[in-house]
Design an enzyme around this catalytic site. Sequence first.
Site, PDB file in Angstrom:
ATOM      1  N   LEU A   1      40.278  27.245  35.750  1.00  0.00           N
ATOM      2  CA  LEU A   1      41.385  28.170  35.976  1.00  0.00           C
ATOM      3  C   LEU A   1      41.226  28.734  37.377  1.00  0.00           C
ATOM      4  CD1 LEU A   1      41.586  30.236  32.651  1.00  0.00           C
ATOM      5  CD2 LEU A   1      43.244  28.557  33.458  1.00  0.00           C
ATOM      6  N   ASP A   2      42.319  28.865  38.117  1.00  0.00           N
ATOM      7  CA  ASP A   2      42.197  29.394  39.473  1.00  0.00           C
ATOM      8  C   ASP A   2      41.823  30.878  39.446  1.00  0.00           C
ATOM      9  OD1 ASP A   2      44.667  31.149  39.835  1.00  0.00           O
ATOM     10  OD2 ASP A   2      45.608  29.270  39.217  1.00  0.00           O
ATOM     11  N   LYS A   3      41.471  31.392  40.590  1.00  0.00           N
ATOM     12  CA  LYS A   3      40.950  32.764  40.703  1.00  0.00           C
ATOM     13  C   LYS A   3      41.900  33.801  40.127  1.00  0.00           C
ATOM     14  CE  LYS A   3      39.113  36.004  44.158  1.00  0.00           C
ATOM     15  NZ  LYS A   3      38.780  36.194  45.595  1.00  0.00           N
ATOM     16  N   ASN A   4      43.202  33.591  40.282  1.00  0.00           N
ATOM     17  CA  ASN A   4      44.179  34.591  39.856  1.00  0.00           C
ATOM     18  C   ASN A   4      44.659  34.395  38.418  1.00  0.00           C
ATOM     19  OD1 ASN A   4      44.217  35.940  42.373  1.00  0.00           O
ATOM     20  ND2 ASN A   4      45.508  34.321  43.209  1.00  0.00           N
ATOM     21  N   SER A   5      44.089  33.406  37.715  1.00  0.00           N
ATOM     22  CA  SER A   5      44.452  33.163  36.322  1.00  0.00           C
ATOM     23  C   SER A   5      43.328  33.634  35.407  1.00  0.00           C
ATOM     24  CB  SER A   5      44.739  31.677  36.090  1.00  0.00           C
ATOM     25  OG  SER A   5      45.821  31.247  36.903  1.00  0.00           O
TER      26      SER A   5
END
Length: 239
Positions: free
Chosen positions: A104-108
């Site tokens: 999952l990306d940093k903002n998810s």
Amino acid sequence: MRIQKYISTCGVCSRREAERKIEEGSVLVNGKPARIGMDVDPESDKVSVDGVEVRDTGFEKVALAMNKPVGVLCTNSDPFGGKTVFDLLPPPYDKMKMFCCGRLDKNSRGLVILTNDGDLANKITHPSGGIVKRYSVVLNRPADDEVIETLLRGVVCDGEKLRALKILRPQNAEAFPKKLEVWLSQGRKREIRRMFEAMGHFVKDLKRFRIGGYELRKIPEGDFKKLSKADILKLTNAV
């Protein structure tokens, strides 16, 4: 044993990532560049990845379900000093060489599976496993039928075809809500954000809440649960 399987068994990375490293020339067997699919003998062959010799650690095979918070990275190390999911692990898991099964990306936020079991990781991440991932998505503005139908057919972004397997609106919601449920059967980088951006939408919040038949429940943000055999069976359920 096949070289990519051996690397994943040692807990260095998933088989898929091992294949990428082999193609890049980052894997050596007895000092010579490795080839995808070549056999190695763990007892006699010397295998190195990125200049570091790898060996089977002998740790038990474990899988953890983590509720990843926003701002935490799904990587083993960050050159800029950012916090990673592995920084959140206490002993003995912090000493195990584990990797993320689908990042999952940093903002998810939401469900991330961490494991040192290469076979399990490969089954979860490889498209041939057919394991569906489900996400709760909040957009900056409502998505109409045309947007949803286009994303179900697929859009091309940076040379990649991005496609949702299914997009659901909440029951009893207004005609075109900002909140949707998105299903994916593949795992390209920032896929949901990129596909909606291609349609002129911005993802304000993205949470993965289910992988296969395993749903994220009763795990506080930043915490994790060791998965039982029954949990892993749910996880590897394709539907």
